[in-house]
Write an enzyme that holds these catalytic residues in place. Structure first.
Site, PDB file in Angstrom:
ATOM      1  CB  ILE A   1      -0.971   0.019   1.208  1.00 27.34           C
ATOM      2  CG1 ILE A   1      -1.691  -1.322   1.356  1.00 27.34           C
ATOM      3  CG2 ILE A   1      -1.987   1.145   1.041  1.00 27.34           C
ATOM      4  CD1 ILE A   1      -2.583  -1.433   2.583  1.00 27.34           C
ATOM      5  N   PRO A   2       1.584   1.509  -1.122  1.00 26.43           N
ATOM      6  CG  PRO A   2       2.292   1.672  -3.344  1.00 26.43           C
ATOM      7  CD  PRO A   2       1.658   0.735  -2.354  1.00 26.43           C
ATOM      8  CG  HIS A   3       0.927   5.797   2.025  1.00 21.37           C
ATOM      9  ND1 HIS A   3       1.342   4.513   2.335  1.00 21.37           N
ATOM     10  CD2 HIS A   3       1.385   6.587   3.009  1.00 21.37           C
ATOM     11  CE1 HIS A   3       2.018   4.550   3.478  1.00 21.37           C
ATOM     12  NE2 HIS A   3       2.052   5.792   3.899  1.00 21.37           N
ATOM     13  N   GLY A   4       1.169   8.579  -0.741  1.00 22.58           N
ATOM     14  CA  GLY A   4       1.834   9.870  -0.683  1.00 22.58           C
ATOM     15  C   GLY A   4       0.834  10.992  -0.566  1.00 22.58           C
TER      16      GLY A   4
END
Length: 151
Positions: A67-70
């Site tokens: 779950i990459p996020h930014g």
């Protein structure tokens, strides 16, 4: 307030055939879906924010999920993209397993803890084996949205 995943994820933001074989490529490919949906002001700026977050620690959570996020001012509207990979992508998960289910969370700079709510919401659903398996078996983007909405 409970976050409805359906508000952030729609069929335009889903690929059941993620082509990327490495982490940055997967992030760029999913960011492209969010960009094409008109939710990013600057795709590269957003991708750089996600990669900076990745540099702090892996977003691979295990069980084939990442779950990459930014959070970035380059995000016009919060969104969650989903990609399913046939080969898996190494997100340095604690269990060493490559991620075949990748969720990319985009949050605007002023969204406070929106990305954290989306992360928690996904994590609560993806902890269940049957939800992960249903995502692996889904035959359409519509089915993915249905699985996540009812999970």
């Amino acid at each position: 307030m409970e976050l409805a995943l359906g508000e952030l994820l729609d069929e335009r933001l889903i690929t059941l055939d993620l082509q990327a074989t490495e982490r940055e490529g997967a992030i760029r490919e999913l960011a492209g879906l969010i960009d094409r949906a008109g939710k990013l002001a600057d795709r590269d700026e957003y991708v750089n924010a996600v990669l900076a977050r990745e540099a702090l620690g892996s977003t691979g959570v295990g069980h084939g999920v990442a779950i990459p996020h930014g959070k970035s001012p380059a995000v016009r509207e919060a969104a969650v993209a989903f990609g399913r990979s046939r080969t898996g992508v190494d997100f340095a998960a604690p269990d060493g397993r490559p991620a075949d289910l990748v969720f990319l969370i985009a949050a605007p700079e002023g969204a406070h803890d929106l990305h954290l709510k989306a992360l928690a919401h996904l994590a609560r659903r993806l902890v269940h084996d049957e939800v992960r398996e249903a995502l692996r078996q889904a035959g359409s983007a519509h089915e993915v949205v249905r699985v996540l909405a009812q999970a």
